[in-house]
Scaffold this active site. Structure first.
Site, PDB file in Angstrom:
ATOM      1  N   ARG A 125       0.924  -1.318   0.038  1.00 42.73           N
ATOM      2  CA  ARG A 125       0.171   0.112   0.079  1.00 42.73           C
ATOM      3  C   ARG A 125       0.883   1.347  -0.085  1.00 42.73           C
ATOM      4  O   ARG A 125       1.744   1.554   0.943  1.00 42.73           O
ATOM      5  CB  ARG A 125      -1.003   0.129   1.237  1.00 42.73           C
ATOM      6  CG  ARG A 125      -1.702   1.498   1.398  1.00 42.73           C
ATOM      7  CD  ARG A 125      -2.728   1.164   2.645  1.00 42.73           C
ATOM      8  NE  ARG A 125      -3.211   2.565   2.733  1.00 42.73           N
ATOM      9  CZ  ARG A 125      -3.032   3.471   3.760  1.00 42.73           C
ATOM     10  NH1 ARG A 125      -2.391   3.046   4.795  1.00 42.73           N
ATOM     11  NH2 ARG A 125      -3.583   4.335   3.640  1.00 42.73           N
ATOM     12  N   HIS A 165      -2.628  10.909   0.826  1.00 45.91           N
ATOM     13  CA  HIS A 165      -2.057  11.003   2.308  1.00 45.91           C
ATOM     14  C   HIS A 165      -1.422  12.177   2.613  1.00 45.91           C
ATOM     15  O   HIS A 165      -0.355  12.365   2.938  1.00 45.91           O
ATOM     16  CB  HIS A 165      -1.198   9.530   2.247  1.00 45.91           C
ATOM     17  CG  HIS A 165      -0.708   9.059   3.354  1.00 45.91           C
ATOM     18  ND1 HIS A 165      -0.859   7.681   3.666  1.00 45.91           N
ATOM     19  CD2 HIS A 165      -0.252   9.525   4.708  1.00 45.91           C
ATOM     20  CE1 HIS A 165      -0.703   7.457   4.939  1.00 45.91           C
ATOM     21  NE2 HIS A 165      -0.343   8.342   5.736  1.00 45.91           N
ATOM     22  N   GLU A 186      -7.003   8.745   6.495  1.00 49.00           N
ATOM     23  CA  GLU A 186      -7.269   9.114   7.815  1.00 49.00           C
ATOM     24  C   GLU A 186      -7.799  10.586   8.030  1.00 49.00           C
ATOM     25  O   GLU A 186      -7.063  11.624   8.253  1.00 49.00           O
ATOM     26  CB  GLU A 186      -5.870   9.155   8.457  1.00 49.00           C
ATOM     27  CG  GLU A 186      -5.319   7.661   8.862  1.00 49.00           C
ATOM     28  CD  GLU A 186      -4.572   7.555  10.024  1.00 49.00           C
ATOM     29  OE1 GLU A 186      -3.803   8.882  10.660  1.00 49.00           O
ATOM     30  OE2 GLU A 186      -3.928   6.493  10.699  1.00 49.00           O
ATOM     31  N   ASN A 208      -7.071   1.848  10.026  1.00 51.41           N
ATOM     32  CA  ASN A 208      -5.916   1.953  10.510  1.00 51.41           C
ATOM     33  C   ASN A 208      -5.839   1.879  11.957  1.00 51.41           C
ATOM     34  O   ASN A 208      -6.687   2.530  12.625  1.00 51.41           O
ATOM     35  CB  ASN A 208      -5.143   3.234  10.265  1.00 51.41           C
ATOM     36  CG  ASN A 208      -4.917   3.595   8.748  1.00 51.41           C
ATOM     37  OD1 ASN A 208      -5.192   2.680   7.685  1.00 51.41           O
ATOM     38  ND2 ASN A 208      -4.503   4.872   8.382  1.00 51.41           N
ATOM     39  N   TYR A 227      -4.166   1.542  15.730  1.00 53.68           N
ATOM     40  CA  TYR A 227      -3.122   1.726  16.439  1.00 53.68           C
ATOM     41  C   TYR A 227      -3.425   1.579  18.133  1.00 53.68           C
ATOM     42  O   TYR A 227      -2.761   1.086  18.799  1.00 53.68           O
ATOM     43  CB  TYR A 227      -2.260   3.021  16.322  1.00 53.68           C
ATOM     44  CG  TYR A 227      -1.623   3.257  14.953  1.00 53.68           C
ATOM     45  CD1 TYR A 227      -0.534   2.697  14.720  1.00 53.68           C
ATOM     46  CD2 TYR A 227      -2.387   3.611  13.852  1.00 53.68           C
ATOM     47  CE1 TYR A 227       0.207   2.703  13.568  1.00 53.68           C
ATOM     48  CE2 TYR A 227      -1.813   3.709  12.584  1.00 53.68           C
ATOM     49  CZ  TYR A 227      -0.454   3.337  12.685  1.00 53.68           C
ATOM     50  OH  TYR A 227       0.108   3.283  11.247  1.00 53.68           O
ATOM     51  N   GLU A 274      -3.286  -0.111   8.206  1.00 54.14           N
ATOM     52  CA  GLU A 274      -2.226   0.158   9.088  1.00 54.14           C
ATOM     53  C   GLU A 274      -2.231  -0.452  10.265  1.00 54.14           C
ATOM     54  O   GLU A 274      -3.241  -0.353  11.002  1.00 54.14           O
ATOM     55  CB  GLU A 274      -1.903   1.709   9.080  1.00 54.14           C
ATOM     56  CG  GLU A 274      -1.425   2.564   7.967  1.00 54.14           C
ATOM     57  CD  GLU A 274      -1.278   3.741   8.123  1.00 54.14           C
ATOM     58  OE1 GLU A 274      -0.944   4.194   9.211  1.00 54.14           O
ATOM     59  OE2 GLU A 274      -1.530   4.798   7.061  1.00 54.14           O
TER      60      GLU A 274
HETATM   61  C1  PNW Z   1      -0.863   7.394  10.784  1.00 52.64           C
HETATM   62  N1  PNW Z   1      -2.387  10.489  16.219  1.00 52.64           N
HETATM   63  O1  PNW Z   1      -0.630   8.776  11.263  1.00 52.64           O
HETATM   64  C2  PNW Z   1      -0.528   7.667   9.123  1.00 52.64           C
HETATM   65  O2  PNW Z   1      -1.460   7.460   8.300  1.00 52.64           O
HETATM   66  C3  PNW Z   1       0.878   7.328   9.126  1.00 52.64           C
HETATM   67  O3  PNW Z   1       1.297   8.399   7.789  1.00 52.64           O
HETATM   68  C4  PNW Z   1       1.664   7.686  10.199  1.00 52.64           C
HETATM   69  O4  PNW Z   1       3.254   7.429   9.950  1.00 52.64           O
HETATM   70  C5  PNW Z   1       1.361   6.452  11.269  1.00 52.64           C
HETATM   71  O5  PNW Z   1       0.069   6.454  11.485  1.00 52.64           O
HETATM   72  C6  PNW Z   1       2.318   6.312  12.463  1.00 52.64           C
HETATM   73  O6  PNW Z   1       2.088   7.653  13.180  1.00 52.64           O
HETATM   74  C7  PNW Z   1      -1.227   9.026  12.645  1.00 52.64           C
HETATM   75  O7  PNW Z   1      -1.882  11.313  16.750  1.00 52.64           O
HETATM   76  C8  PNW Z   1      -0.654  10.270  13.237  1.00 52.64           C
HETATM   77  O8  PNW Z   1      -3.479   9.962  17.025  1.00 52.64           O
HETATM   78  C9  PNW Z   1      -0.986  10.471  14.315  1.00 52.64           C
HETATM   79  C10 PNW Z   1      -2.027   9.821  15.232  1.00 52.64           C
HETATM   80  C11 PNW Z   1      -2.553   8.905  14.555  1.00 52.64           C
HETATM   81  C12 PNW Z   1      -2.169   8.341  13.212  1.00 52.64           C
END
Ligand code: PNW
Length: 492
Positions: A119, A163, A209, A337, A339, A398
């Site tokens: 991707r 992006h 995002e 995505n 996390y 992601e």
């Molecule tokens: C995502 N937050 O970004 C992005 O899609 C990527 O480009 C990035 O490198 C990756 O996650 C890791 O950070 C985020 O603050 C950036 O919650 C910040 C946040 C969440 C996702």
């Protein structure tokens, strides 16, 4: 040292229990569907569905560099990163991973990782240096070369069209996504790219995002364009972002070759029930709609939730019924995505029926302060998307974590924290697929360390270590772990 040699070395260090394929694991005996004949005993209760797509992800501004090459126009990230004080160490993406020139060896890096899909994102200002107007065929050519190289190596291309690297000209003329014109320009750009790439690219993500680039860029000001808009203007900006997505879906459908699938990649806020009882789960499902009201909910349902509109009051976005129809254009898949998570509990005293559970100070997080480690998110995220909206095809677009990676004296990076993170999250994803949640693939963020936005190069997310002085990529321990997961199509 050959790659095979280094793997063996790693196997020794990591311990036989984690990697050896002969270990017999107890069968849970509760899921006949997962006990396919082809399975080795070690995979019992640990396997993913046949044909599961294992991939990895990056984004244009984070890896490409070559910001002035072949007619690329400036983006808001060039401007932002070159404004002193905005990015740690005043770093920028001028060179980044030099992927623009090194894409062929990076495809080999993917091949040795064993991924089936990649991707990547397309830099809008390469294709339309001013955002709209005349196209720059030389800019698109880079993606033609990349796609051809991927296919020649048996890797499926999955393209993201936005992006975050908005052409600066659209920021200057229309206030970026604050202006409806930007949504319109995005649709036109998406249609143009789709008409030229979909003979080979079969999966497109419109936008990456909404929940990050609008919130961090227009509300908190920590990302480009660095604004802190008052809430009414912010809500209108959010609306234009989802409108841009809808216009792009329509334009892609109108110009793409048959068989092209369209979706998005959203970092939904994922409500996790503290206790897995029906009342807690129902509260989490209500929270899912409300927490994502301005982005994925309106895209899925074609309306803003009553609670969002009521609480926004006079600051609610202005919109038409026709726009809501465009925004909710049907999708082929939903990408999320994943996390981190937000724990919730039922709360009948709140009109929304749930309450956020405050996070204790001691909650563990990765070096990125927002990245609270909550593996349950990779179960509840896709499950909510399937249960609440009936999505038939879901991708994890992601998942990954930052780590304070440092090469050891032997030159390798022993990122056991990342391995532990990935295994814990994948265990939860496996729980979802075993229950029939239709997750078709998973993209690990990231193929290699790269420009981590406002953190510059100080925060590493790759499974390959990048020495920015030499552009040398070195597989970390987590690359060996992921290689094994892919080879087995099972937890490793
Ligand atoms: C995502 N937050 O970004 C992005 O899609 C990527 O480009 C990035 O490198 C990756 O996650 C890791 O950070 C985020 O603050 C950036 O919650 C910040 C946040 C969440 C996702």
């Amino acid at each position: 040292m050959s790659k095979g040699m280094s793997r063996r070395t790693f196997a020794k260090v990591a311990g036989a229990a984690a990697i050896a394929s002969t270990v017999e694991l107890p069968s849970l005996g509760c899921n006949a569907a997962s006990q396919s004949k082809a399975q080795t005993p070690a995979n019992a209760g640990r396997d993913f569905p046949p044909g599961f797509i294992w991939g990895t992800a990056t984004a244009a501004y984070q890896v490409e560099g070559a910001v002035k090459e072949d007619g690329r126009g400036p983006s808001i990230w060039d401007t932002f990163a070159h404004t002193p004080g905005k990015v740690v160490d005043n770093a920028n993406g001028d060179v980044a991973n030099d992927h623009y020139h090194l894409y062929k060896s990076d495809v080999q890096l993917m091949k040795s990782l064993g991924v089936k899909a990649y991707r990547f994102s397309i830099a809008w200002p390469r294709v339309f240096p001013n955002g709209d107007g005349s196209a720059n065929p030389k800019g698109l050519d880079f993606y033609n070369r990349l796609v051809d190289e991927l296919l020649a190596n048996g890797i499926q291309p999955f393209a993201t069209f936005y992006h975050w690297d908005l052409p600066q000209s659209l920021q200057d003329r229309f206030g970026g996504w604050e202006g409806r014109e930007t949504a319109k320009a995005f649709g036109d750009y998406a249609g143009y790219v789709a008409s030229r790439l979909t003979d080979r690219v079969k999966h497109i993500f419109t936008i990456n995002e909404f929940g990050a680039f609008v919130e961090v860029g227009y509300r908190w000001g920590r990302h480009a364009p660095g604004l802190q808009l008052p809430v009414g203007r912010l809500n209108q900006t959010r609306h234009h972002a989802v409108l841009g997505h809808g216009l792009a879906v329509q334009a892609i459908r109108a110009s793409a070759k048959r068989g092209t699938k369209v979706g998005l990649a959203e970092n939904i806020t994922i409500p996790v029930p503290v206790i897995e009882t029906p009342t807690h789960i129902e509260a989490a499902e209500r929270a899912m709609r409300e927490m994502n009201a301005q982005f994925l909910t309106v895209i899925q349902e074609g309306k803003y939730t009553d609670w969002y509109l009521k609480s926004a009051g006079a600051d609610a976005p202005k919109f038409t019924a026709e726009e809501l129809k465009i925004i909710s254009s049907p999708l082929d898949f939903v990408g999320i995505n994943v996390y981190t998570a937000q724990f919730v509990r039922p709360d009948e005293s709140s009109p929304a029926g749930y309450a956020n559970v405050p996070r204790p100070k001691s909650f563990p997080h990765a070096p990125s302060p927002w990245l609270y480690v909550a593996p349950d998110a990779l179960y509840w995220g896709p499950r909510h998307v399937s249960k609440v909206w009936g999505a038939k095809e879901i991708y994890i677009t992601e998942n990954g974590c930052s780590s304070s990676d440092e090469p050891a004296s032997d030159g390798r990076v022993y990122d056991t924290d990342r391995v532990s993170y990935l295994r814990a999250y994948l265990t939860q994803l496996r729980r979802a697929t075993a229950e029939g949640v239709p997750v078709r693939g998973y993209f690990l963020w990231s193929l290699m360390d790269n420009f981590e936005w406002a953190d510059g190069y100080t925060n590493r997310f790759g499974v390959n270590y990048v020495d920015y002085a030499t552009q040398k990529r070195t597989p970390k321990l987590s690359a060996d772990f992921y290689h094994e997961v892919i080879a087995r199509n099972a937890l490793a």
